[in-house]
Scaffold this active site. Structure first.
Site, PDB file in Angstrom:
ATOM      1  N   SER A  99     -12.707  11.466   5.530  1.00 47.79           N
ATOM      2  CA  SER A  99     -11.587  12.251   5.014  1.00 47.79           C
ATOM      3  C   SER A  99     -11.363  13.517   5.835  1.00 47.79           C
ATOM      4  CB  SER A  99     -11.823  12.611   3.540  1.00 47.79           C
ATOM      5  OG  SER A  99     -11.837  11.446   2.735  1.00 47.79           O
TER       6      SER A  99
ATOM      7  N   GLY B 197      -9.084   4.428   1.271  1.00 45.34           N
ATOM      8  CA  GLY B 197      -9.202   5.453   0.228  1.00 45.34           C
ATOM      9  C   GLY B 197      -9.590   6.799   0.807  1.00 45.34           C
ATOM     10  N   ASP B 198     -10.492   6.782   1.793  1.00 48.35           N
ATOM     11  CA  ASP B 198     -10.878   8.023   2.474  1.00 48.35           C
ATOM     12  C   ASP B 198      -9.680   8.619   3.205  1.00 48.35           C
ATOM     13  OD1 ASP B 198     -13.449   7.367   1.643  1.00 48.35           O
ATOM     14  OD2 ASP B 198     -14.008   6.492   3.576  1.00 48.35           O
ATOM     15  N   ALA B 199      -8.874   7.743   3.801  1.00 48.17           N
ATOM     16  CA  ALA B 199      -7.696   8.210   4.526  1.00 48.17           C
ATOM     17  C   ALA B 199      -6.680   8.824   3.574  1.00 48.17           C
ATOM     18  CB  ALA B 199      -7.064   7.057   5.301  1.00 48.17           C
TER      19      ALA B 199
END
Length: 414
Positions: free
Chosen positions: A137, A367-369
């Site tokens: 992230s 999801g991290d992105a």
């Protein structure tokens, strides 16, 4: 989070312009316009329909106080987590069965999983990618901001070639890394088992050195100064297994200085087996991220008696909170379905971008992105609608590539 959507045309929805403190979410319905040709999403919300903030001093979610990337100061964003080197392979469901894995899940490695890493390293098409949820992230936020060292990341690694690779990848993205280095433990790795042509990914993390991060690293004067300099903090739920004490320290600091502290539920097993440290941190959380599976498990473990994702989001947002100067914001992703935003007893939905099947390469890191995209706008003082829009854009780009990687020549246009 997979950013594939079910819509061919984005439906109308309500705008989600917010301010930091006690600000009512706008009630008017607005149209979301998706422009696949330019690979970006334009939220066309007329200025006259955006609610004004009652708190003119608020640095967050305030249209009139927006900043731009070149005004974001070095070290504004601070993350702590588990730096891991991802070992990724595309395989089939039989390999999942061999190690009793689920197609879309994240777990910590057990004894039975130890042979996986060597097996996968010998497989055709294996890829080694810089990983770890929080570090991913931070890298994505930096990629979008394009100003060196806006983000700082700390975690624990070994003194080996893997840690050098991780540090190189982070620095290439512009992230300032301050690893705690271990003499007796190797850098952690994560087996990424990709199935269904990239649609599903199963993560098996061998934390190794990452599991040995200690709060003492924050006590080093240089590191403490970096932590205190930041205005926005993000820690994935995976770090609950490593150093709850560190999470508490950062959460309390953010609360005492009216800074923004965000976390992610990250995995169903964390909601169930790390309930105590999770709920100890919860009162400090200003922004909570999760996907629908994690949210459902959280509701079950907490005894909410709720199955509707919107109701779970509202309940999570209403849980006790230390910093009364701003309401908690809850953001739930649902794969191809709408993103759920809950705040101040209201729920808004945001459609995600639909991709043709042939463009979907790998959902690992999506999801991290999304979080990275969200944070990149948050540190610029943009409203939640803009943060979510950028999160969707970032996730959409990442799932068209292997791992949490990004094309260096692609720029985000708000």
């Amino acid at each position: 989070m997979s950013a594939r959507g079910k819509q061919t045309e984005a439906p109308e929805r309500e705008s989600a312009s917010m301010s930091q403190a006690n600000h009512e979410v706008a009630k008017e319905e607005e149209e979301v316009k998706v422009n696949d040709g330019s690979k970006r999403i334009k939220l066309d919300i007329p200025k006259e329909k955006r609610e004004e903030s009652p708190d003119r001093s608020s640095p967050l979610f305030h249209k009139e106080k927006r900043t731009s990337w070149w005004l974001v100061s070095e070290g504004s964003l601070f993350g702590v987590g588990n730096p891991l080197l991802d070992i990724a392979v595309n395989t089939d469901s039989e390999y999942l069965k061999k190690y009793e894995l689920e197609a879309n899940n994240a777990i910590l490695a057990e004894k039975k999983h130890e042979p996986m890493y060597k097996e996968m390293a010998d497989m055709e098409g294996v890829e080694y990618l810089a990983g770890g949820a929080t570090q991913n992230s931070m890298r994505v936020a930096q990629w979008i901001l394009r100003k060196k060292h806006c983000a700082t990341f700390m975690g624990s690694v070994g003194k080996d070639d893997f840690s050098k690779t991780l540090e190189q990848k982070a620095e290439e993205a512009g992230v300032k890394v301050k690893y705690q280095k271990q003499d007796d433990h190797p850098t952690g790795t994560c087996a990424v088992v990709i199935t269904k042509n990239g649609a599903c990914r199963s993560l098996v993390a061998n934390l190794a050195a990452a599991n040995h991060f200690s709060k003492s690293h924050l006590d080093v004067p240089e590191n403490k100064a970096l932590m205190e300099k930041a205005k926005f903090y993000y820690i994935s739920g995976f770090f609950l297994t490593v150093s709850p004490e560190t999470i508490q320290t950062i959460g309390k600091h953010a609360c005492e200085h009216n800074k923004v502290f965000s976390m992610n539920l990250s995995a169903p097993f964390l909601c169930e087996f790390y309930k105590e440290p999770m709920m100890a941190a919860f009162p400090y959380i200003d922004i909570l991220f999760s996907n629908e599976t994690e949210a459902a498990k959280f509701s079950e473990v907490q005894g909410f008696g709720l199955t509707d994702i919107r109701e779970i989001a509202l309940k999570a947002a209403s849980l006790p909170k230390e910093n009364k100067k701003r309401s908690r914001i809850v953001v739930f992703t649902q794969g191809a379905d709408n993103i759920i935003l809950a705040k101040d007893g209201k729920v808004k939905e945001f459609p995600v971008v639909r991709l043709p099947e042939e463009k979907l390469i790998d959902t690992n890191g999506a999801g991290d992105a999304f979080v990275g995209g969200f944070l990149s706008q948050l540190v610029q003082g943009r409203d939640v609608a803009d943060c979510i829009k950028c999160g969707i854009w970032a996730a959409t780009e990442i799932i068209q590539r292997s791992g949490c990687t990004f094309p260096p020549d692609l720029h985000y246009k708000n």
